[in-house]
Design a protein around this motif. Structure first.
Motif, PDB file in Angstrom:
ATOM      1  N   ASP A 162       0.838  -1.206   0.000  1.00  0.00           N
ATOM      2  CA  ASP A 162       0.000   0.000   0.000  1.00  0.00           C
ATOM      3  C   ASP A 162       0.868   1.249   0.000  1.00  0.00           C
ATOM      4  N   THR A 163       1.891   1.263   0.848  1.00  0.00           N
ATOM      5  CA  THR A 163       2.849   2.375   0.828  1.00  0.00           C
ATOM      6  C   THR A 163       4.248   1.839   1.077  1.00  0.00           C
ATOM      7  N   TYR A 164       5.214   2.538   0.496  1.00  0.00           N
ATOM      8  CA  TYR A 164       6.631   2.252   0.780  1.00  0.00           C
ATOM      9  C   TYR A 164       7.360   3.582   0.927  1.00  0.00           C
ATOM     10  N   ALA A 165       8.100   3.735   2.014  1.00  0.00           N
ATOM     11  CA  ALA A 165       8.864   4.960   2.264  1.00  0.00           C
ATOM     12  C   ALA A 165      10.288   4.595   2.625  1.00  0.00           C
ATOM     13  N   GLU A 166      11.223   5.418   2.158  1.00  0.00           N
ATOM     14  CA  GLU A 166      12.636   5.207   2.486  1.00  0.00           C
ATOM     15  C   GLU A 166      13.358   6.548   2.456  1.00  0.00           C
ATOM     16  N   ALA A 167      14.137   6.810   3.502  1.00  0.00           N
ATOM     17  CA  ALA A 167      14.842   8.079   3.623  1.00  0.00           C
ATOM     18  C   ALA A 167      16.072   8.118   2.727  1.00  0.00           C
ATOM     19  N   THR A 168      16.445   9.333   2.314  1.00  0.00           N
ATOM     20  CA  THR A 168      17.604   9.524   1.432  1.00  0.00           C
ATOM     21  C   THR A 168      18.887   9.828   2.196  1.00  0.00           C
ATOM     22  N   ALA A 169      18.807  10.054   3.500  1.00  0.00           N
ATOM     23  CA  ALA A 169      19.997  10.372   4.290  1.00  0.00           C
ATOM     24  C   ALA A 169      19.687  10.124   5.754  1.00  0.00           C
ATOM     25  N   ARG A 170      20.746  10.070   6.553  1.00  0.00           N
ATOM     26  CA  ARG A 170      20.585   9.953   8.004  1.00  0.00           C
ATOM     27  C   ARG A 170      21.660  10.798   8.683  1.00  0.00           C
ATOM     28  N   PRO A 171      21.425  12.094   8.767  1.00  0.00           N
ATOM     29  CA  PRO A 171      22.439  12.989   9.333  1.00  0.00           C
ATOM     30  C   PRO A 171      22.558  12.834  10.850  1.00  0.00           C
ATOM     31  N   LYS A 172      23.671  13.342  11.370  1.00  0.00           N
ATOM     32  CA  LYS A 172      23.891  13.373  12.816  1.00  0.00           C
ATOM     33  C   LYS A 172      23.973  14.828  13.247  1.00  0.00           C
ATOM     34  N   GLY A 173      23.156  15.209  14.210  1.00  0.00           N
ATOM     35  CA  GLY A 173      23.100  16.590  14.649  1.00  0.00           C
ATOM     36  C   GLY A 173      24.028  16.876  15.812  1.00  0.00           C
ATOM     37  N   ASN A 174      24.489  18.120  15.891  1.00  0.00           N
ATOM     38  CA  ASN A 174      25.288  18.603  17.015  1.00  0.00           C
ATOM     39  C   ASN A 174      24.490  19.753  17.638  1.00  0.00           C
ATOM     40  N   PHE A 175      23.604  19.406  18.563  1.00  0.00           N
ATOM     41  CA  PHE A 175      22.617  20.350  19.078  1.00  0.00           C
ATOM     42  C   PHE A 175      23.166  21.071  20.313  1.00  0.00           C
ATOM     43  N   LEU A 176      23.044  22.398  20.308  1.00  0.00           N
ATOM     44  CA  LEU A 176      23.613  23.218  21.374  1.00  0.00           C
ATOM     45  C   LEU A 176      22.568  24.191  21.915  1.00  0.00           C
ATOM     46  N   PHE A 177      22.679  24.485  23.194  1.00  0.00           N
ATOM     47  CA  PHE A 177      21.961  25.629  23.752  1.00  0.00           C
ATOM     48  C   PHE A 177      22.643  26.078  25.036  1.00  0.00           C
ATOM     49  N   THR A 178      22.453  27.338  25.369  1.00  0.00           N
ATOM     50  CA  THR A 178      22.881  27.879  26.653  1.00  0.00           C
ATOM     51  C   THR A 178      21.648  28.415  27.369  1.00  0.00           C
ATOM     52  N   GLY A 199       9.974  38.196  45.097  1.00  0.00           N
ATOM     53  CA  GLY A 199      11.196  38.240  44.308  1.00  0.00           C
ATOM     54  C   GLY A 199      10.886  38.178  42.832  1.00  0.00           C
ATOM     55  N   ILE A 200      11.947  38.142  42.061  1.00  0.00           N
ATOM     56  CA  ILE A 200      11.801  38.074  40.605  1.00  0.00           C
ATOM     57  C   ILE A 200      12.968  37.287  40.028  1.00  0.00           C
ATOM     58  N   ARG A 201      12.665  36.496  39.022  1.00  0.00           N
ATOM     59  CA  ARG A 201      13.679  35.675  38.352  1.00  0.00           C
ATOM     60  C   ARG A 201      13.669  36.030  36.880  1.00  0.00           C
ATOM     61  N   PHE A 202      14.859  36.199  36.304  1.00  0.00           N
ATOM     62  CA  PHE A 202      15.006  36.547  34.886  1.00  0.00           C
ATOM     63  C   PHE A 202      15.581  35.354  34.118  1.00  0.00           C
ATOM     64  N   TYR A 203      15.059  35.164  32.903  1.00  0.00           N
ATOM     65  CA  TYR A 203      15.488  34.049  32.063  1.00  0.00           C
ATOM     66  C   TYR A 203      16.025  34.576  30.730  1.00  0.00           C
ATOM     67  N   HIS A 204      17.186  34.079  30.350  1.00  0.00           N
ATOM     68  CA  HIS A 204      17.690  34.243  28.981  1.00  0.00           C
ATOM     69  C   HIS A 204      17.841  32.830  28.436  1.00  0.00           C
ATOM     70  N   ASP A 205      16.925  32.455  27.553  1.00  0.00           N
ATOM     71  CA  ASP A 205      16.760  31.044  27.184  1.00  0.00           C
ATOM     72  C   ASP A 205      16.584  30.909  25.672  1.00  0.00           C
ATOM     73  N   PRO A 206      17.627  31.203  24.873  1.00  0.00           N
ATOM     74  CA  PRO A 206      17.482  31.146  23.416  1.00  0.00           C
ATOM     75  C   PRO A 206      17.250  29.721  22.927  1.00  0.00           C
ATOM     76  N   PRO A 207      16.643  29.560  21.749  1.00  0.00           N
ATOM     77  CA  PRO A 207      16.317  28.220  21.246  1.00  0.00           C
ATOM     78  C   PRO A 207      17.558  27.366  20.992  1.00  0.00           C
ATOM     79  N   GLN A 208      17.353  26.076  21.085  1.00  0.00           N
ATOM     80  CA  GLN A 208      18.376  25.101  20.721  1.00  0.00           C
ATOM     81  C   GLN A 208      18.600  25.147  19.211  1.00  0.00           C
ATOM     82  N   TYR A 209      19.834  24.847  18.756  1.00  0.00           N
ATOM     83  CA  TYR A 209      20.127  24.865  17.329  1.00  0.00           C
ATOM     84  C   TYR A 209      21.141  23.778  17.002  1.00  0.00           C
ATOM     85  N   ASP A 210      21.333  23.520  15.726  1.00  0.00           N
ATOM     86  CA  ASP A 210      22.290  22.517  15.256  1.00  0.00           C
ATOM     87  C   ASP A 210      23.526  23.230  14.720  1.00  0.00           C
ATOM     88  N   ALA A 211      24.670  22.970  15.344  1.00  0.00           N
ATOM     89  CA  ALA A 211      25.911  23.617  14.916  1.00  0.00           C
ATOM     90  C   ALA A 211      26.306  23.204  13.510  1.00  0.00           C
TER      91      ALA A 211
END
Length: 622
Positions: A162-178, A199-211
Motif C-alpha cells: 500500500d505504501t513504501y517509504a525510504e529516507a535519502t539520508a541519516r544525518p547526525k546533529g550537534n545540538f547546542l543551547f545555553t 522576588g523576581i527571576r530573569f530568564y535568557h533562554d534562546p532556542p536550541q540549534y544545530d551547529a
C-alpha cells in the motif's frame, strides 16, 4: 528501541547507557550575616542501541531481499519495517528507525547563591548558567518501511504494498543551547505572625540549534505555488497503466506514479534552513530576556499558633522539549523520505534506478512564531491543629499553562476529497471507484502531511485539596488526602495533534487525558502494645508487631465513544486526514441512546456504533 516488535527476532537489541558526572561545591561565610554557595557541575550520558548479531536480521539471509533506493545507508543490510493492517495481532517486525542509534548528552553548569541577613529581612541573590551539547543521529527510515493494508499477508506474499517509504539520508546533529537565569528575593518577617516572600527571576533562554546547520523546516511564507513540484499522474496507454508527466506528456512505468516529474518545479519548495537566508539558527525566536515575579506569605491569625494561612503565586518559564527541534534534521532538504503508494516490490527497484524523488510521507515544521512557554502557579491553604497530634489542611491550588506546543496538520487532504460523486475531478482515471492517492489532493503539492508545531496550546488546572494527619498517638499514625480537580487542555503533549480543519480551542479543548476528577489516598500503621507477660518467650513472640495499610481510590480517565463503518467507506469525512465524531443526541439519555453516528453523504456507506475507546467524550466536544 524495539520499535513495534511483538515477537522474537532471533537476536537481542543491546541498549547501553553509560554515564558520568562530577561536581564541586564551595560554601563560604563571607561575614557573620552573609553566606555564599557556588557549584560547578559536569555530566554526560551516552545512549546506544543495536542488534547484538546483525546477521540474524540480514534481509538477504532471511529471504526478504527487497531492493533499496539507498542501500549504502543500511550497511548491515537489515530488514525493512513492515506493518500488516486488518489482521488481529498481526506480526510486526518493525525496529525503531533509529537502529543503530547514538545519542550523547553533555551538560556543564555553574550555580552561585548569596544570602544576606539584615534585621527582619533575608535577601537572596543567585545566578545559574548551563551549556548543553547533544550529539544525536536522526531517526530516518533508511531501512525502508512497507505497509500492507488490504488482504495484508496475501499482498505481501505477492509483492504488492500500500505504501513504501525510504529516507535519502541519516544525518547526525550537534545540538547546542545555553541557558542563563538570575534572581533576587527577600523574605521579610513583617510581624511575629506574618512573613512575606517576594522576588523576581530573569530568564535568557534562546532556542536550541544545530551547529552543523542541518535544521530544515517547511514554512508557508517560503512556498511558491508556481515552483511546486509536478507529480507523475496515473493514466492508461494502450491498455497499460503508466505514469505520465502532465506537462510534457512523457510516460514512465507505473511504479513512478506519484513521483516528482523530472525538471518540473522545486522539490525543496517551501523549505528553509536554520541559520541561512535570515532564518534563525533554531528556526524560531524568543524574547532575549523575560521576567518571572513570585510572591508568597504565611500568616498566623491567632495568638495560640494553631492556625496558619499560606498562599502564593509565581510565573515560570522553560524552553520547549528537545525533540521538536532535533526532529527537524530529518526534514527536506536535509532528508527526503519519498513515499510510494499502491505499487509492487519491482517498483521500488524502478525508482531506485531512476533516481526519482516523491513527496515525503510526513514532515514536521518548527518555522513558526515563537513564544516562551510559561506556567502560572498559585495556591492558598489553611492549616489547623485540631488536637495535640492531629492536623487538618484545606487548600486551593491552580495552574495555567500558556504558549505550549501542539501539532496541527497544515497539509491535510480536504474534507470530501474522496467522495467522487461530489468531486469527480479527483477520480483516478485508471480506476472506476477510487480517488487519486492523497498527495495529489493536498493544498501544498510536493508534500505529504505537514505537522506544524505551534506555541498555541493552553492548559488549566484547578483543585480543592484536603489533608488529614494524626501523628503517632497511642501507637496509631494515620494520614488521608482528597483532591477534587479538573485539568483542561487542547493537547496533552507537544506532539499530540489537534483538528486540521476546525479551531482547536472549540474542537479539541476539554478534559485532559490525565484528568482525574476525584483522588483519595490514605495510609496508616499501628504498633501493637508491648506484652507484659513474665515469660520471656511469650514477650519475644508477641512484641514488635505492626499493622499497616495503604489505599488509593480515584476516578478513571476520560474516554471517547468510537464508531465503525459497514458496507462501504472507511471514513465519512471523505478525507484520510480527519475522522468524524459521534453526535450527542441527548446528554441525559441512557448511554445506548445518547449518541448517534455522524451524518453521512448520500450513498457513501452505512455507519454502526461499535465500541468504546479512551480519550474524553466531554474532553473532545463535538
Amino acid at each position: 528501541m524495539d520499535g513495534s516488535l511483538n515477537f522474537p527476532i532471533g537476536t537481542p537489541i543491546v541498549f547501553q547507557q553509560p554515564g558520568k558526572n562530577a561536581s564541586l561545591t564551595s560554601t563560604n561565610t563571607l561575614t557573620p550575616t552573609m553566606f555564599n554557595q557556588a557549584t560547578v557541575a559536569y555530566s554526560q550520558n551516552t545512549l546506544t542501541y543495536f542488534p547484538l548479531d546483525p546477521t540474524k536480521l540480514d534481509r538477504t539471509k532471511l529471504g526478504i531481499n527487497i531492493a533499496q533506493r539507498n542501500p549504502e545507508l543500511n550497511p548491515d543490510n537489515l530488514i525493512p519495517n513492515m506493518t500488516f493492517g486488518g489482521i488481529h495481532n498481526a506480526a510486526n517486525p518493525s525496529l525503531s528507525d533509529g537502529t543503530p542509534y547514538f545519542n550523547q548528552n553533555t551538560i556543564m553548569s555553574f550555580v552561585d547563591n548569596v544570602s544576606k541577613v539584615s534585621k527582619t529581612h533575608t535577601y537572596k541573590f543567585g545566578f545559574y548558567f548551563e551549556h548543553t551539547q547533544k550529539i544525536q543521529s536522526a531517526n530516518a527510515s533508511t531501512r525502508g518501511t512497507l505497509n500492507f493494508t488490504n488482504n495484508a499477508y496475501a499482498n505481501a506474499l505477492l509483492g504488492n504494498y500500500d505504501t513504501y517509504a525510504e529516507a535519502t539520508a541519516r544525518p547526525k546533529g550537534n545540538f547546542l543551547f545555553t541557558h542563563t537565569e538570575f534572581y533576587m528575593q527577600d523574605t521579610w518577617r513583617l510581624r511575629k505572625n506574618l512573613s512575606l516572600d517576594y522576588g523576581i527571576r530573569f530568564y535568557h533562554d534562546p532556542p536550541q540549534y544545530d551547529a552543523n546547520g542541518q535544521l530544515a523546516s517547511f514554512t508557508t511564507a517560503a512556498y511558491k505555488q508556481a515552483n511546486a513540484p509536478v507529480l507523475l499522474r496515473p493514466t492508461t496507454v494502450n491498455g497499460v497503466k503508466v505514469a505520465q508527466d502532465p506537462v510534457t506528456g512523457k510516460t514512465y512505468g507505473q511504479g513512478l506514479i506519484g513521483t516528482f516529474a523530472p525538471g518540473q518545479g522545486d522539490p525543496t519548495n517551501g523549505s528553509v534552513i536554520g541559520g541561512k537566508n535570515g532564518v534563525p539558527q533554531g528556526l524560531y525566536t524568543t524574547l532575549p530576556l523575560v521576567a518571572a515575579p513570585r510572591f508568597g506569605f504565611a500568616w498566623g491569625p491567632f495568638s495560640n499558633g494553631k492556625t496558619a494561612i499560606r498562599g502564593g503565586g509565581g510565573v515560570y518559564f522553560d524552553r520547549i522539549q528537545g525533540n521538536p527541534v532535533m526532529g527537524q534534521i530529518a526534514n527536506p532538504p536535509s532528508v527526503f523520505s519519498p513515499t510510494q503508494y499502491y505499487g509492487t516490490f519491482a517498483d521500488i527497484q524502478a525508482t531506485a534506478s531512476a533516481g526519482f524523488l516523491t513527496p515525503s510521507g510526513s514532515v514536521t515544521s518548527l518555522a513558526t512564531t515563537g513564544h516562551q512557554q510559561s506556567v502560572y502557579n498559585f495556591n492558598l491553604n489553611i492549616q489547623r491543629q485540631l488536637f495535640k497530634s492531629t492536623v487538618l489542611e484545606v487548600a486551593y491550588a491552580g495552574s495555567l499553562g500558556r504558549h505550549q506546543l501542539w501539532q496541527r496538520n497544515i497539509n491535510p487532504v480536504p474534507l470530501g476529497a474522496n467522495f467522487l460523486n461530489l468531486n469527480p475531478q479527483n477520480r483516478d482515471p485508471t480506476t472506476t471507484n477510487n480517488a487519486l492517492p492523497p498527495n495529489f489532493l493536498r493544498p501544498y503539492q510536493g508534500y505529504g502531511d505537514i505537522f506544524l508545531y505551534e506555541f498555541a496550546n493552553s492548559s488549566n488546572y484547578n483543585s480543592l485539596q484536603a489533608t488529614f494527619q494524626h501523628r503517632m498517638s497511642r501507637n496509631l499514625n494515620i494520614a488521608a488526602s482528597y483532591t477534587w480537580s479538573k485539568a483542561l487542555d487542547a493537547s496533552d503533549s507537544y506532539n499530540q495533534t489537534v483538528d486540521p480543519f476546525l479551531p482547536a480551542r472549540s474542537r479539541n479543548y476539554g478534559p485532559a487525558g490525565f484528568n482525574r476528577t476525584h483522588v483519595f489516598n490514605t495510609n496508616f500503621y499501628y504498633n501493637f502494645p508491648k506484652s507484659r507477660a513474665s515469660f520471656r518467650p511469650v514477650r519475644m513472640i508477641a512484641n514488635g508487631w505492626t499493622l499497616s495499610g495503604v489505599a488509593r481510590i480515584n476516578t478513571g480517565a476520560p474516554y471517547t465513544l468510537a464508531y465503525g463503518t459497514l458496507n462501504g467507506i472507511t471514513n465519512p469525512t471523505g478525507s484520510p486526514s480527519k475522522t468524524a465524531r459521534l453526535q450527542v443526541l441527548d446528554p441525559n439519555a441512557p448511554l445506548a441512546q445518547r449518541f448517534s453516528p455522524p451524518p453521512q453523504p448520500a450513498g457513501q456507506g452505512n455507519l454502526s456504533l461499535v465500541q468504546h475507546q479512551h480519550c474524553s467524550a466531554t474532553g473532545e466536544p463535538g
